[in-house]
Design a protein around this motif. Structure first.
Motif, PDB file in Angstrom:
ATOM      1  N   UNK A   1      40.413  32.442  39.939  1.00  0.00           N
ATOM      2  CA  UNK A   1      40.086  33.661  39.203  1.00  0.00           C
ATOM      3  C   UNK A   1      39.253  34.623  40.037  1.00  0.00           C
ATOM      4  N   UNK A   2      38.284  34.088  40.787  1.00  0.00           N
ATOM      5  CA  UNK A   2      37.462  34.937  41.655  1.00  0.00           C
ATOM      6  C   UNK A   2      38.309  35.578  42.741  1.00  0.00           C
ATOM      7  N   UNK A   3      39.243  34.810  43.285  1.00  0.00           N
ATOM      8  CA  UNK A   3      40.117  35.325  44.342  1.00  0.00           C
ATOM      9  C   UNK A   3      41.001  36.447  43.820  1.00  0.00           C
ATOM     10  N   UNK A   4      41.681  36.204  42.705  1.00  0.00           N
ATOM     11  CA  UNK A   4      42.589  37.214  42.182  1.00  0.00           C
ATOM     12  C   UNK A   4      41.851  38.443  41.667  1.00  0.00           C
ATOM     13  N   UNK A   5      40.707  38.214  41.009  1.00  0.00           N
ATOM     14  CA  UNK A   5      39.898  39.356  40.587  1.00  0.00           C
ATOM     15  C   UNK A   5      39.382  40.146  41.774  1.00  0.00           C
ATOM     16  N   UNK A   6      39.015  39.426  42.835  1.00  0.00           N
ATOM     17  CA  UNK A   6      38.552  40.099  44.043  1.00  0.00           C
ATOM     18  C   UNK A   6      39.632  40.940  44.684  1.00  0.00           C
ATOM     19  N   UNK A   7      40.863  40.404  44.711  1.00  0.00           N
ATOM     20  CA  UNK A   7      41.986  41.187  45.230  1.00  0.00           C
ATOM     21  C   UNK A   7      42.145  42.483  44.440  1.00  0.00           C
ATOM     22  N   UNK A   8      42.056  42.395  43.117  1.00  0.00           N
ATOM     23  CA  UNK A   8      42.262  43.586  42.291  1.00  0.00           C
ATOM     24  C   UNK A   8      41.154  44.612  42.500  1.00  0.00           C
ATOM     25  N   UNK A   9      39.909  44.137  42.576  1.00  0.00           N
ATOM     26  CA  UNK A   9      38.798  45.062  42.809  1.00  0.00           C
ATOM     27  C   UNK A   9      38.916  45.727  44.174  1.00  0.00           C
ATOM     28  N   UNK A  10      39.316  44.950  45.189  1.00  0.00           N
ATOM     29  CA  UNK A  10      39.486  45.516  46.528  1.00  0.00           C
ATOM     30  C   UNK A  10      40.612  46.545  46.543  1.00  0.00           C
ATOM     31  N   UNK A  11      41.685  46.257  45.818  1.00  0.00           N
ATOM     32  CA  UNK A  11      42.807  47.184  45.767  1.00  0.00           C
ATOM     33  C   UNK A  11      42.398  48.503  45.123  1.00  0.00           C
ATOM     34  N   UNK A  12      41.586  48.417  44.061  1.00  0.00           N
ATOM     35  CA  UNK A  12      41.138  49.620  43.369  1.00  0.00           C
ATOM     36  C   UNK A  12      40.159  50.427  44.212  1.00  0.00           C
ATOM     37  N   UNK A  13      39.254  49.714  44.893  1.00  0.00           N
ATOM     38  CA  UNK A  13      38.219  50.376  45.681  1.00  0.00           C
ATOM     39  C   UNK A  13      38.681  50.771  47.079  1.00  0.00           C
ATOM     40  N   UNK A  14      39.843  50.205  47.516  1.00  0.00           N
ATOM     41  CA  UNK A  14      40.276  50.351  48.910  1.00  0.00           C
ATOM     42  C   UNK A  14      39.181  49.884  49.856  1.00  0.00           C
ATOM     43  N   UNK A  15      38.582  48.755  49.470  1.00  0.00           N
ATOM     44  CA  UNK A  15      37.456  48.196  50.210  1.00  0.00           C
ATOM     45  C   UNK A  15      37.420  46.698  49.874  1.00  0.00           C
ATOM     46  N   UNK A  16      37.365  45.852  50.888  1.00  0.00           N
ATOM     47  CA  UNK A  16      37.406  44.412  50.624  1.00  0.00           C
ATOM     48  C   UNK A  16      36.050  43.821  50.240  1.00  0.00           C
ATOM     49  N   UNK A  17      34.995  44.628  50.230  1.00  0.00           N
ATOM     50  CA  UNK A  17      33.669  44.095  49.902  1.00  0.00           C
ATOM     51  C   UNK A  17      33.636  43.396  48.542  1.00  0.00           C
ATOM     52  N   UNK A  18      34.208  43.987  47.472  1.00  0.00           N
ATOM     53  CA  UNK A  18      34.179  43.284  46.187  1.00  0.00           C
ATOM     54  C   UNK A  18      34.930  41.952  46.222  1.00  0.00           C
ATOM     55  N   UNK A  19      35.987  41.897  47.002  1.00  0.00           N
ATOM     56  CA  UNK A  19      36.732  40.648  47.139  1.00  0.00           C
ATOM     57  C   UNK A  19      35.865  39.581  47.795  1.00  0.00           C
ATOM     58  N   UNK A  20      35.227  39.947  48.880  1.00  0.00           N
ATOM     59  CA  UNK A  20      34.352  39.004  49.577  1.00  0.00           C
ATOM     60  C   UNK A  20      33.239  38.518  48.667  1.00  0.00           C
ATOM     61  N   UNK A  21      32.646  39.431  47.909  1.00  0.00           N
ATOM     62  CA  UNK A  21      31.552  39.069  47.008  1.00  0.00           C
ATOM     63  C   UNK A  21      32.025  38.125  45.916  1.00  0.00           C
ATOM     64  N   UNK A  22      33.187  38.395  45.340  1.00  0.00           N
ATOM     65  CA  UNK A  22      33.712  37.556  44.257  1.00  0.00           C
ATOM     66  C   UNK A  22      33.943  36.127  44.721  1.00  0.00           C
ATOM     67  N   UNK A  23      34.602  35.974  45.873  1.00  0.00           N
ATOM     68  CA  UNK A  23      34.866  34.630  46.377  1.00  0.00           C
ATOM     69  C   UNK A  23      33.560  33.945  46.771  1.00  0.00           C
ATOM     70  N   UNK A  24      32.642  34.702  47.370  1.00  0.00           N
ATOM     71  CA  UNK A  24      31.357  34.125  47.770  1.00  0.00           C
ATOM     72  C   UNK A  24      30.594  33.565  46.572  1.00  0.00           C
ATOM     73  N   UNK A  25      30.640  34.276  45.451  1.00  0.00           N
ATOM     74  CA  UNK A  25      29.928  33.800  44.263  1.00  0.00           C
ATOM     75  C   UNK A  25      30.499  32.459  43.810  1.00  0.00           C
ATOM     76  N   UNK A  26      31.840  32.351  43.815  1.00  0.00           N
ATOM     77  CA  UNK A  26      32.471  31.096  43.407  1.00  0.00           C
ATOM     78  C   UNK A  26      32.139  29.970  44.375  1.00  0.00           C
ATOM     79  N   UNK A  27      32.185  30.256  45.671  1.00  0.00           N
ATOM     80  CA  UNK A  27      31.887  29.225  46.656  1.00  0.00           C
ATOM     81  C   UNK A  27      30.408  28.813  46.614  1.00  0.00           C
ATOM     82  N   UNK A  28      29.544  29.780  46.354  1.00  0.00           N
ATOM     83  CA  UNK A  28      28.119  29.466  46.254  1.00  0.00           C
ATOM     84  C   UNK A  28      27.854  28.526  45.085  1.00  0.00           C
ATOM     85  N   UNK A  29      28.574  28.748  43.983  1.00  0.00           N
ATOM     86  CA  UNK A  29      28.405  27.851  42.836  1.00  0.00           C
ATOM     87  C   UNK A  29      28.904  26.434  43.180  1.00  0.00           C
TER      88      UNK A  29
END
Length: 208
Positions: free
Chosen positions: A173-201
């Protein structure tokens, strides 16, 4: 992997198979970049260089082309993820997997997102055959992630009671949500943050 292709395609001549492959490959490239709805069969004809009669010899219409594209893109994504994840058994390995996905998406500034996620958003309410194929592909991808987490359990990094399947769902879910946020923002930062939060947990559950 569940496929949506017409079983008669297995009886194609070599020449027919090459023509069909050219059609599907051209359609996949167009639909990934433009979207399914914005890609017409005329676009596919122009990009593939085949005639209308050739296209209709292999496909009854756009829905069948889309299903073949889902199969092709699914094979590409799952093969990539299988190669990336099958031998991962450490948190560091999971973070390297994350880095590779983010860096690859950064080459396009996140513009196109995940092919499977993008297709799912377009076909889920339109074509139940394609939707079920995508569901199977996501399940296969999620199982690859669960396999990594089970190996972490086997090595003692994660405790035996860690909810592996739920963690894999959350990571997907974090990965796919991150892809969508990055696509909307044209910036991969939200994608990186989303996956990082899941991995940190996940890392917070480790025994080390």
């Amino acid at each position: 992997m569940t496929t949506t292709a017409d079983p008669t395609t297995t009886r194609l001549t070599a020449r027919g198979a090459k023509t069909r492959e050219r059609i599907v490959t051209a359609a996949a490239d167009l639909m990934y970049i433009r979207g399914i709805g914005a890609t017409t069969l005329d676009d596919v004809l122009a990009a593939s260089g085949v005639s209308k009669s050739q296209l209709y010899r292999h496909f009854a219409g756009k829905d069948e082309v889309v299903r073949a594209v889902v199969d092709l893109m699914g094979e590409r994504v799952i093969e990539r993820e299988r190669n990336a994840l099958n031998h991962v058994s450490t948190i560091a390995g999971l973070r390297r997997w994350r880095d590779a996905l983010v860096q690859n998406n950064a080459l396009r500034h996140g513009a196109y997102g995940c092919a499977l996620g993008s297709f799912a958003s377009e076909v889920a309410d339109q074509d139940d055959v394609a939707r079920r194929a995508l569901l199977a592909l996501f399940a296969e991808w999620q199982e690859l992630l669960a396999g990594v987490l089970r190996r972490l359990q086997d090595t003692g990094t994660l405790p035996p009671e860690a909810p592996v399947d739920q963690l894999a769902t959350g990571l997907m879910g974090a990965l796919q949500g991150g892809y969508m946020l990055a696509q909307t923002a044209r910036d991969v930062t939200p994608m990186a943050t989303s996956i990082d939060m899941a991995l940190t947990y996940i890392e917070s559950l480790t025994t080390g």
